[in-house]
Design a protein around this motif. Structure first.
Motif, mmCIF file in Angstrom:
data_model
loop_
_atom_site.group_PDB
_atom_site.id
_atom_site.type_symbol
_atom_site.label_atom_id
_atom_site.label_comp_id
_atom_site.label_asym_id
_atom_site.label_seq_id
_atom_site.Cartn_x
_atom_site.Cartn_y
_atom_site.Cartn_z
ATOM 1 N N MET A 93 20.175 -0.067 -17.591
ATOM 2 C CA MET A 93 19.871 0.874 -16.532
ATOM 3 C C MET A 93 19.211 2.112 -17.133
ATOM 4 S SD MET A 93 20.708 -0.485 -13.719
ATOM 5 C CE MET A 93 20.638 0.954 -12.675
ATOM 6 N N PRO A 94 18.280 2.770 -16.392
ATOM 7 C CA PRO A 94 17.682 3.997 -16.894
ATOM 8 C C PRO A 94 18.698 5.119 -16.949
ATOM 9 C CG PRO A 94 17.035 3.591 -14.631
ATOM 10 C CD PRO A 94 17.757 2.366 -15.095
ATOM 11 N N LYS A 95 18.605 6.003 -17.984
ATOM 12 C CA LYS A 95 19.534 7.105 -18.129
ATOM 13 C C LYS A 95 19.027 8.303 -17.338
ATOM 14 C CE LYS A 95 21.375 5.660 -22.601
ATOM 15 N NZ LYS A 95 21.652 6.055 -23.996
ATOM 16 N N LEU A 96 19.312 8.290 -16.045
ATOM 17 C CA LEU A 96 18.908 9.390 -15.184
ATOM 18 C C LEU A 96 19.741 10.619 -15.507
ATOM 19 C CD1 LEU A 96 18.606 7.410 -11.854
ATOM 20 C CD2 LEU A 96 16.815 7.964 -13.481
ATOM 21 N N PRO A 97 19.162 11.830 -15.368
ATOM 22 C CA PRO A 97 19.896 13.037 -15.731
ATOM 23 C C PRO A 97 21.223 13.172 -15.003
ATOM 24 C CG PRO A 97 17.568 13.514 -15.428
ATOM 25 C CD PRO A 97 17.779 12.101 -14.978
ATOM 26 N N PHE A 98 21.266 12.841 -13.702
ATOM 27 C CA PHE A 98 22.498 13.029 -12.963
ATOM 28 C C PHE A 98 23.531 11.946 -13.258
ATOM 29 C CE2 PHE A 98 19.583 10.618 -10.321
ATOM 30 C CZ PHE A 98 20.356 9.545 -9.927
ATOM 31 N N LEU A 99 23.157 10.912 -14.056
ATOM 32 C CA LEU A 99 24.117 9.882 -14.438
ATOM 33 C C LEU A 99 24.614 10.061 -15.876
ATOM 34 C CD1 LEU A 99 22.464 6.691 -12.929
ATOM 35 C CD2 LEU A 99 24.306 8.076 -11.968
ATOM 36 N N ARG A 100 24.094 11.056 -16.595
ATOM 37 C CA ARG A 100 24.497 11.238 -17.972
ATOM 38 C C ARG A 100 25.915 11.806 -18.042
ATOM 39 N NH1 ARG A 100 18.791 13.976 -19.871
ATOM 40 N NH2 ARG A 100 17.552 12.064 -19.805
ATOM 41 N N PRO A 101 26.718 11.377 -19.052
ATOM 42 C CA PRO A 101 28.083 11.892 -19.181
ATOM 43 C C PRO A 101 28.074 13.391 -19.443
ATOM 44 C CG PRO A 101 27.725 9.976 -20.592
ATOM 45 C CD PRO A 101 26.397 10.378 -20.065
ATOM 46 N N THR A 102 29.032 14.092 -18.886
ATOM 47 C CA THR A 102 29.168 15.527 -19.075
ATOM 48 C C THR A 102 30.420 15.815 -19.889
ATOM 49 O OG1 THR A 102 30.347 15.707 -16.972
ATOM 50 C CG2 THR A 102 27.954 16.028 -16.926
ATOM 51 N N ALA A 103 30.518 17.046 -20.349
ATOM 52 C CA ALA A 103 31.689 17.443 -21.127
ATOM 53 C C ALA A 103 32.937 17.365 -20.250
ATOM 54 C CB ALA A 103 31.497 18.866 -21.644
ATOM 55 N N PRO A 104 34.057 16.900 -20.807
ATOM 56 C CA PRO A 104 35.280 16.791 -19.994
ATOM 57 C C PRO A 104 35.822 18.166 -19.625
ATOM 58 C CG PRO A 104 35.747 16.347 -22.307
ATOM 59 C CD PRO A 104 34.256 16.464 -22.191
ATOM 60 N N ALA A 105 36.382 18.242 -18.406
ATOM 61 C CA ALA A 105 37.070 19.477 -18.007
ATOM 62 C C ALA A 105 38.289 19.644 -18.905
ATOM 63 C CB ALA A 105 37.483 19.388 -16.537
ATOM 64 N N THR A 106 38.359 20.758 -19.610
ATOM 65 C CA THR A 106 39.359 20.929 -20.672
ATOM 66 C C THR A 106 40.324 22.058 -20.342
ATOM 67 O OG1 THR A 106 37.728 20.167 -22.286
ATOM 68 C CG2 THR A 106 39.669 21.301 -23.142
ATOM 69 N N VAL A 107 41.595 21.790 -20.592
ATOM 70 C CA VAL A 107 42.644 22.815 -20.495
ATOM 71 C C VAL A 107 43.031 23.191 -21.921
ATOM 72 C CG1 VAL A 107 44.983 23.347 -19.741
ATOM 73 C CG2 VAL A 107 43.483 21.952 -18.287
ATOM 74 N N LEU A 117 19.776 -4.123 -7.487
ATOM 75 C CA LEU A 117 19.341 -5.303 -6.725
ATOM 76 C C LEU A 117 18.845 -4.913 -5.344
ATOM 77 C CD1 LEU A 117 22.135 -7.871 -7.678
ATOM 78 C CD2 LEU A 117 19.759 -7.862 -8.439
ATOM 79 N N ILE A 118 19.577 -3.979 -4.703
ATOM 80 C CA ILE A 118 19.143 -3.521 -3.377
ATOM 81 C C ILE A 118 17.783 -2.839 -3.470
ATOM 82 C CG2 ILE A 118 19.666 -1.904 -1.522
ATOM 83 C CD1 ILE A 118 22.635 -2.477 -2.014
ATOM 84 N N ALA A 119 17.628 -1.991 -4.508
ATOM 85 C CA ALA A 119 16.345 -1.307 -4.680
ATOM 86 C C ALA A 119 15.225 -2.313 -4.923
ATOM 87 C CB ALA A 119 16.436 -0.314 -5.846
ATOM 88 N N ALA A 120 15.526 -3.359 -5.744
ATOM 89 C CA ALA A 120 14.505 -4.378 -5.991
ATOM 90 C C ALA A 120 14.154 -5.126 -4.707
ATOM 91 C CB ALA A 120 14.992 -5.355 -7.067
ATOM 92 N N GLY A 121 15.199 -5.433 -3.903
ATOM 93 C CA GLY A 121 14.942 -6.113 -2.629
ATOM 94 C C GLY A 121 14.100 -5.264 -1.690
ATOM 95 N N LEU A 122 14.429 -3.959 -1.617
ATOM 96 C CA LEU A 122 13.648 -3.051 -0.768
ATOM 97 C C LEU A 122 12.212 -2.950 -1.262
ATOM 98 C CD1 LEU A 122 16.241 -0.187 -0.173
ATOM 99 C CD2 LEU A 122 15.506 -1.938 1.456
ATOM 100 N N ALA A 123 12.063 -2.913 -2.607
ATOM 101 C CA ALA A 123 10.704 -2.847 -3.148
ATOM 102 C C ALA A 123 9.907 -4.096 -2.789
ATOM 103 C CB ALA A 123 10.763 -2.658 -4.671
ATOM 104 N N LEU A 124 10.573 -5.273 -2.896
ATOM 105 C CA LEU A 124 9.882 -6.515 -2.528
ATOM 106 C C LEU A 124 9.537 -6.533 -1.046
ATOM 107 C CD1 LEU A 124 11.923 -9.129 -4.598
ATOM 108 C CD2 LEU A 124 9.609 -8.308 -5.044
ATOM 109 N N ASP A 125 10.481 -6.050 -0.206
ATOM 110 C CA ASP A 125 10.193 -5.974 1.230
ATOM 111 C C ASP A 125 9.017 -5.052 1.499
ATOM 112 O OD1 ASP A 125 12.197 -7.731 1.796
ATOM 113 O OD2 ASP A 125 13.667 -6.207 2.357
ATOM 114 N N ALA A 182 24.484 -2.037 -10.690
ATOM 115 C CA ALA A 182 23.765 -3.315 -10.629
ATOM 116 C C ALA A 182 23.426 -3.676 -9.186
ATOM 117 C CB ALA A 182 24.600 -4.418 -11.281
ATOM 118 N N GLY A 183 24.417 -3.482 -8.288
ATOM 119 C CA GLY A 183 24.151 -3.758 -6.868
ATOM 120 C C GLY A 183 23.067 -2.860 -6.314
ATOM 121 N N SER A 184 23.106 -1.572 -6.705
ATOM 122 C CA SER A 184 22.073 -0.645 -6.246
ATOM 123 C C SER A 184 20.700 -1.057 -6.765
ATOM 124 C CB SER A 184 22.403 0.778 -6.714
ATOM 125 O OG SER A 184 23.650 1.200 -6.193
#
Length: 378
Positions: free
Chosen positions: A1-15, A234-242, A230-232
């Motif tokens: 999957m592409p590493k989109l900025p909003f999907l990249r891991p962030t620093a954990p909330a730390t106490v 596949l859905i995106a690929a299906g929409l693109a084909l449509d 993965a489902g997203s």
């Protein structure tokens, strides 16, 4: 999957927990055995309380031969203090970044935060973990003299030559870069520890059963997240084909509409082309029996009489003839064969009766010999 900025891991909330709640030790570790089990054994020997009554964690050295172990009795934290822990990504003491050696050789660090002091000292020749770490709480913010006294105590107990520890202030911060987590005090030049994200449970002080349950939840969550991605996809690929199919259908409809609109014009052009071909055929390929007879008659001996003539296509003439001199049949055939405009001559059905010889001769002319002259030509 592409590493989109909003999907990249962030620093954990730390106490971050107060340093003076913990006791800290550096213990030896066998690198070929389970580190957690060895730390648990070390704590059972060091602490006057069973492990079930402690919040504890540890940080391994790079060569896995030593561990910085820290623990606190659970009663030192009220329910109000531990309530935010459940939703945190990481729970660690504030002194943990001090465990990073600031320079080669002997060194010492002093961290002052609110009413707490924490110090770390390194002897020459040791690895990155400190030789000694001290923590101490005060009734109020430590004075300059109290900090100096704490620093002298740290250096003396670590067996270092006289030196003044480097003073660090401020609250630690947490950063994440890829699969690694960094905990730092101060600016980019401040002390920091760096460890893989999958080892956060080692430094975390929360209950080990809680951490194990969280790891399982994280594993299931990661699996569901991958399934969702993965489902997203596949859905995106299906929409693109449509979408591609819709574009091609629209283009096909547009082409069909253009073809339908041009059909009358095409029909008129086809009709005109057919008429032109027919006119050309009539002008250039019509039968020319009289022209054929003229060419044949020029070669005919005087004794031969034509009884009947028939055209066989635009370039062939069949002649039924008779003669009182049988030798003229051969002479006639030879004369025609030598003519420049004739391609082929064939004589057949030669019969002699009552002094007359009858025969049929077929003459095939070369196409250009009989081509009709263009209209209007001389």
């Amino acid at each position: 999957m592409p590493k989109l900025p909003f999907l990249r891991p962030t620093a954990p909330a730390t106490v971050f927990l107060p340093a003076d709640r913990f006791f800290v030790r550096v213990v030896p570790i066998a690198p070929d055995s389970d580190a957690t089990e060895q730390v648990e054994l070390a704590l059972e020997g060091l602490a006057p309380f069973p492990l079930s009554q402690l919040y504890w964690g540890y940080l391994l050295s790079g060569d896995r031969t030593r561990a910085l172990v820290y623990a606190a009795h659970r009663r030192r934290f009220s329910p109000e203090e531990t309530k935010p822990w459940r939703n945190a990504g990481l729970v660690i003491p504030t002194f943990l970044p001090l465990a990073s050696r600031p320079a080669p050789g002997s060194a010492a660090l002093l961290h002052s935060l609110d009413s707490q002091l924490a110090g770390a000292a390194w002897s020459a020749g040791t690895d990155a973990l400190p030789t000694l770490m001290l923590v101490r709480g005060f009734a109020a913010e430590p004075t300059v003299d109290e900090r100096k006294a704490f620093g002298r105590d740290l250096v003396t107990r670590a067996g270092l030559p006289p030196m003044e520890p480097r003073l660090i202030t401020g609250m630690p911060t947490v950063e994440r870069s890829g699969d690694r987590i960094r905990v730092r005090i101060g600016d980019v030049n401040g002390p920091a520890i760096d460890f893989p994200a999958d080892q956060v449970d080692q430094v975390d002080v929360r209950d080990r059963e809680f951490l194990a349950e969280r790891r399982e939840q994280t594993r299931r969550g990661d699996m569901l997240w991958r399934v969702l991605l993965a489902g997203s996809a596949l859905i995106a690929a299906g929409l693109a084909l449509d979408l591609v199919g819709l574009v091609y259908r629209n283009r096909g409809n547009a082409v069909q509409a253009t073809v339908t609109a041009q059909a009358p014009t095409v029909q008129r052009l086809q009709t005109a082309d057919s008429l032109a071909k027919r006119v050309d055929e009539l002008a250039t390929q019509r039968l020319l029996p009289f022209e054929m007879l003229v060419l044949v008659n020029d070669k005919r001996p005087g004794s031969i009489q034509f009884v009947r003539t028939t055209t066989k296509g635009p370039n062939t003439l069949e002649v039924e003839a008779q003669t009182g001199n049988a030798g003229d049949v051969t002479n006639f055939e030879q004369a025609l064969q030598g003519a420049p405009g004739i391609a082929q001559v064939n004589t057949r059905d030669i019969r002699a009766r009552d002094g007359m010889t009858s025969f049929v001769i077929t003459i095939t002319f070369k196409p250009d010999t009989l081509r009709a002259p263009a209209k209007g030509s001389a």
